[in-house]
Enzyme design. Structure first.
Site, PDB file in Angstrom:
ATOM      1  CG  HIS A  42      -4.195   4.230   3.742  1.00  0.00           C
ATOM      2  ND1 HIS A  42      -3.487   5.076   4.540  1.00  0.00           N
ATOM      3  CD2 HIS A  42      -5.399   4.831   3.535  1.00  0.00           C
ATOM      4  CE1 HIS A  42      -4.226   6.139   4.830  1.00  0.00           C
ATOM      5  NE2 HIS A  42      -5.385   6.018   4.219  1.00  0.00           N
TER       6      HIS A  42
HETATM    7  C1  UD1 Z   1     -10.681   4.958   3.240  1.00  0.00           C
HETATM    8  C2  UD1 Z   1     -10.867   6.404   2.769  1.00  0.00           C
HETATM    9  C3  UD1 Z   1      -9.542   7.143   2.878  1.00  0.00           C
HETATM   10  C4  UD1 Z   1      -8.978   7.031   4.281  1.00  0.00           C
HETATM   11  C5  UD1 Z   1      -8.914   5.565   4.718  1.00  0.00           C
HETATM   12  C6  UD1 Z   1      -8.519   5.523   6.168  1.00  0.00           C
HETATM   13  C7  UD1 Z   1     -12.566   6.592   1.005  1.00  0.00           C
HETATM   14  C8  UD1 Z   1     -12.802   6.883  -0.422  1.00  0.00           C
HETATM   15  N1  UD1 Z   1     -11.280   6.448   1.373  1.00  0.00           N
HETATM   16  O1  UD1 Z   1      -9.768   4.340   2.373  1.00  0.00           O
HETATM   17  O2  UD1 Z   1      -9.759   8.518   2.597  1.00  0.00           O
HETATM   18  O3  UD1 Z   1      -7.692   7.579   4.277  1.00  0.00           O
HETATM   19  O4  UD1 Z   1     -10.208   4.950   4.569  1.00  0.00           O
HETATM   20  O5  UD1 Z   1      -7.899   4.335   6.492  1.00  0.00           O
HETATM   21  O6  UD1 Z   1     -13.492   6.501   1.767  1.00  0.00           O
HETATM   22  N2  UD1 Z   1     -10.227  -3.441   4.055  1.00  0.00           N
HETATM   23  C9  UD1 Z   1     -10.175  -4.551   4.851  1.00  0.00           C
HETATM   24  N3  UD1 Z   1     -10.571  -4.422   6.143  1.00  0.00           N
HETATM   25  C10 UD1 Z   1     -11.041  -3.253   6.685  1.00  0.00           C
HETATM   26  C11 UD1 Z   1     -11.108  -2.140   5.832  1.00  0.00           C
HETATM   27  C12 UD1 Z   1     -10.694  -2.252   4.533  1.00  0.00           C
HETATM   28  O7  UD1 Z   1      -9.775  -5.622   4.427  1.00  0.00           O
HETATM   29  O8  UD1 Z   1     -11.381  -3.214   7.879  1.00  0.00           O
HETATM   30  C13 UD1 Z   1      -9.777  -3.582   2.647  1.00  0.00           C
HETATM   31  C14 UD1 Z   1     -10.889  -4.080   1.735  1.00  0.00           C
HETATM   32  O9  UD1 Z   1     -10.312  -4.892   0.768  1.00  0.00           O
HETATM   33  C15 UD1 Z   1     -11.366  -2.811   1.068  1.00  0.00           C
HETATM   34  C16 UD1 Z   1     -10.066  -2.017   0.969  1.00  0.00           C
HETATM   35  O10 UD1 Z   1      -9.357  -2.334   2.148  1.00  0.00           O
HETATM   36  O11 UD1 Z   1     -11.982  -3.041  -0.161  1.00  0.00           O
HETATM   37  C17 UD1 Z   1     -10.242  -0.518   0.883  1.00  0.00           C
HETATM   38  O12 UD1 Z   1     -11.072  -0.076   1.934  1.00  0.00           O
HETATM   39  P1  UD1 Z   1     -11.954   1.256   1.752  1.00  0.00           P
HETATM   40  O13 UD1 Z   1     -12.684   1.537   2.997  1.00  0.00           O
HETATM   41  O14 UD1 Z   1     -12.715   1.188   0.476  1.00  0.00           O
HETATM   42  O15 UD1 Z   1     -10.865   2.374   1.494  1.00  0.00           O
HETATM   43  P2  UD1 Z   1      -9.579   2.771   2.315  1.00  0.00           P
HETATM   44  O16 UD1 Z   1      -8.398   2.529   1.480  1.00  0.00           O
HETATM   45  O17 UD1 Z   1      -9.607   2.182   3.664  1.00  0.00           O
HETATM   46  N1  UDP Z   2      -3.768   4.754  12.779  1.00  0.00           N
HETATM   47  C1  UDP Z   2      -3.792   3.732  13.718  1.00  0.00           C
HETATM   48  N2  UDP Z   2      -3.185   2.557  13.397  1.00  0.00           N
HETATM   49  C2  UDP Z   2      -2.555   2.339  12.217  1.00  0.00           C
HETATM   50  C3  UDP Z   2      -2.523   3.389  11.286  1.00  0.00           C
HETATM   51  C4  UDP Z   2      -3.159   4.578  11.591  1.00  0.00           C
HETATM   52  O1  UDP Z   2      -4.319   3.899  14.812  1.00  0.00           O
HETATM   53  O2  UDP Z   2      -2.053   1.229  12.002  1.00  0.00           O
HETATM   54  C5  UDP Z   2      -4.445   6.017  13.117  1.00  0.00           C
HETATM   55  C6  UDP Z   2      -3.578   7.227  12.974  1.00  0.00           C
HETATM   56  O3  UDP Z   2      -2.796   7.411  14.113  1.00  0.00           O
HETATM   57  C7  UDP Z   2      -4.615   8.317  12.756  1.00  0.00           C
HETATM   58  C8  UDP Z   2      -5.667   7.605  11.961  1.00  0.00           C
HETATM   59  O4  UDP Z   2      -5.502   6.220  12.195  1.00  0.00           O
HETATM   60  O5  UDP Z   2      -5.148   8.748  13.972  1.00  0.00           O
HETATM   61  C9  UDP Z   2      -5.467   7.940  10.512  1.00  0.00           C
HETATM   62  O6  UDP Z   2      -6.045   7.013   9.725  1.00  0.00           O
HETATM   63  P1  UDP Z   2      -5.558   6.694   8.248  1.00  0.00           P
HETATM   64  O7  UDP Z   2      -4.117   6.932   8.070  1.00  0.00           O
HETATM   65  O8  UDP Z   2      -6.075   5.341   7.978  1.00  0.00           O
HETATM   66  O9  UDP Z   2      -6.457   7.702   7.403  1.00  0.00           O
HETATM   67  P2  UDP Z   2      -6.284   9.179   6.837  1.00  0.00           P
HETATM   68  O10 UDP Z   2      -5.972  10.081   7.973  1.00  0.00           O
HETATM   69  O11 UDP Z   2      -5.253   9.144   5.772  1.00  0.00           O
HETATM   70  O12 UDP Z   2      -7.626   9.457   6.229  1.00  0.00           O
END
Ligand code: UD1
Ligand code: UDP
Length: 357
Positions: free
Chosen positions: A207
Site C-alpha cells: 500500500h
Molecule cells: C497512510 C499513511 C501510511 C500508512 C498507512 C497505513 C500517510 C501519509 N500515510 O497511508 O504511512 O502506512 O496509512 O495503512 O499518512 N482509503 C479508503 N478507505 C480507508 C482509507 C483509505 O478508501 O478507510 C483510500 C482512499 O482513497 C484514500 C487512499 O486510500 O485517499 C489513501 O489513504 P491515506 O490515508 O491518504 O493513505 P494510506 O495509503 O492509507
Molecule cells: N493489518 C491488518 N489488516 C490488514 C493489513 C494490515 O490488521 O489487512 C495490520 C497489521 O497487522 C499491522 C498494521 O495493520 O498491525 C499495519 O498497518 P499498515 O500496514 O497499514 O501500515 P504501516 O505499518 O505500513 O504504517
C-alpha cells in the site's frame, strides 16, 4: 492528568490499543481519543476498535482523502479546536502518518507537551511522506519514546540530546500488541474457510505511496506476486488505495488470492499460519518477525534495519527478479528467532509510567 491521543490510520489503532489499555489501569489519568478519520472503512477502522476493545473515540473529525497538504491542514485546524476545549496536559501521537504530524503541530502551537511513540525511526528517504512526518514530529516532541537502540542513536546523531527532551528506548508497542492479542485472537469465518482450502501460503500486503504512486513499481510487484502464486498461493489483503489503483489500471490478477483488508485478529491468524511474508508495510515487517516468519520487504530501505542486519528481512525494492529470487529461497530459511530486538513486551507500561512522572 489528562492525555489527548491522536489516531487516524490502521497501524495507530493497533498501537493505541495497548496504551489505552494501560492508561485505564491508572484511574487518575483521563484519556481523550481523537480519531482524525483518515481511515474510515469498517475494515480499516471500526473493526480494530471492536476487536481490540479500544475505547470509542471522543471525537471523530471525519477528515480523509485529498492531497497531503489539504488533509494535514484540515486536521490541524480541527485538532486545535479540540485541544483548546480539552486543555490536556499532554498530547500522545503515534508513528508517522499525516494524522501524527497534524496532532503534533496543533499541540506544539498551543505549547502542549507532545509524547511521540515510535520516535527516532529514519529511512533517510525524504521523498517518503512518512519520513517528513516523523522527522518534524520528533523535532517538536518532549517525550521521544523509541522502539529500538538504533532509533535512540539516530536522535543522538541529530543532536537531540542538546534539547530539553526525554529520549527512552521503551521497546515496541506493536510487540506488546502481538503478545497480548495473539492469546485471544480468533479468525473470522471468512478466513477460517479460506485457510481450510490452503495448506500452505504466503502473506502479502502492498500500500505504500512509493509503490502505489509509481506504475512501474506496482506493476512489477504484482507480476512477481502472480508468478509466486503459481507455485504456492499468495493471500493479499489489499488496502483500498491499491484496490482502487488496480481497478483504475484495469489489471486482472489471476493467481493471487486478493481479499479485502482484514481485522487484526485475522491478520494474526494469517501471520501465524503463513510460510513467509512479502510486504511494504512498516508494521507487518515487525509482525513477521514476532511470529517467526521470514520477510521480503518490497521497499528500497527500511526503518527496521535490525531485521535486515540479522537476516530476518530482505530488502528487494520493487524489482521483479529480486522478489522471485527471494521467493525461491524463503522456504529454506532457517533462523534463530531467540533475539529480543523489540524489547520485553512492556513498552506501554514504560510509556505511561514515564508520562505519569
Ligand atoms: C497512510 C499513511 C501510511 C500508512 C498507512 C497505513 C500517510 C501519509 N500515510 O497511508 O504511512 O502506512 O496509512 O495503512 O499518512 N482509503 C479508503 N478507505 C480507508 C482509507 C483509505 O478508501 O478507510 C483510500 C482512499 O482513497 C484514500 C487512499 O486510500 O485517499 C489513501 O489513504 P491515506 O490515508 O491518504 O493513505 P494510506 O495509503 O492509507
Ligand atoms: N493489518 C491488518 N489488516 C490488514 C493489513 C494490515 O490488521 O489487512 C495490520 C497489521 O497487522 C499491522 C498494521 O495493520 O498491525 C499495519 O498497518 P499498515 O500496514 O497499514 O501500515 P504501516 O505499518 O505500513 O504504517
Amino acid at each position: 492528568m489528562k492525555i489527548v491521543t491522536i489516531v487516524g490510520a490502521r497501524p495507530q489503532f493497533v498501537k493505541t490499543a495497548v496504551i489505552s489499555r494501560e492508561i485505564q489501569k491508572h484511574t487518575h489519568i483521563q484519556e481523550i481519543i481523537i480519531h482524525t478519520g483518515q481511515h474510515y472503512d469498517t475494515n480499516m477502522s471500526d473493526i480494530f476498535f471492536q476487536e481490540m476493545q479500544i475505547p470509542v473515540p471522543n471525537y471523530n473529525l471525519g477528515i480523509s482523502g485529498s492531497s497531503h497538504g489539504a488533509m494535514t491542514g484540515r486536521m490541524l485546524e480541527e485538532i486545535e479546536k479540540v485541544l483548546l476545549q480539552e486543555n490536556p496536559d499532554c498530547v500522545l501521537v503515534y508513528g508517522d502518518t499525516n494524522s501524527t504530524l497534524a496532532g503534533a503541530l496543533a499541540a506544539a502551537k498551543l505549547h502542549i507537551p507532545i509524547a511521540h511513540v515510535e520516535a527516532g525511526l529514519r529511512s533517510y528517504n525524504m521523498r517518503m511522506p512518512e519520513e517528513i512526518n516523523r522527522i518534524l514530529t520528533d523535532r517538536i516532541s518532549t517525550w521521544l519514546f523509541c522502539p529500538t537502540d538504533t532509533a535512540v542513536h539516530n536522535l543522538k546523531k541529530e543532536g537531540y540530546t542538546e534539547q530539553n527532551a526525554v529520549i527512552m528506548n521503551v521497546g515496541d508497542v506493536m510487540y506488546d500488541a502481538a503478545l497480548f492479542y495473539e492469546k485471544i485472537a480468533r479468525p473470522s469465518e471468512t478466513i477460517s474457510n479460506l485457510l481450510q482450502s490452503m495448506n500452505e501460503f504466503y502473506l502479502a500486503t502492498v500500500h505504500r505511496a512509493e509503490n502505489t504512486d509509481d506504475i512501474s513499481r506496482i506493476t512489477d510487484i504484482l507480476k512477481a506476486l502472480e508468478a509466486i502464486s503459481q507455485k504456492k498461493p499468495v493471500i493479499l489483503p489489499l488496502h483500498p488505495r491499491t484496490q482502487k489503483l488496480i481497478m483504475n489500471m484495469g489489471i486482472a490478477l489471476k493467481n493471487i488470492c486478493v481479499i479485502d483488508p482484514v481485522g487484526y485478529f485475522d491478520m494474526i491468524t494469517l501471520l501465524k499460519k503463513c510460510s513467509g511474508v512479502f510486504t511494504d508495510s512498516g508494521g507487518v515487517q515487525k509482525e513477521a518477525y514476532f511470529f517467526q516468519k521470514p520477510c521480503v520487504t518490497l521497499r528500497d530501505e527500511t526503518e527496521w534495519v535490525e531485521l535486515v542486519e540479522y537476516g530476518f528481512n530482505t530488502l528487494v525494492g520493487a524489482n521483479y527478479g529480486r522478489i522471485l529470487e527471494q521467493a525461491a529461497m524463503i522456504d529454506a530459511k532457517k533462523m534463530d528467532w531467540s533475539h529480543k530486538l523489540y524489547g520485553d513486551g512492556n513498552a506501554a507500561a514504560k510509556i505511561v509510567k514515564s508520562l505519569e512522572r
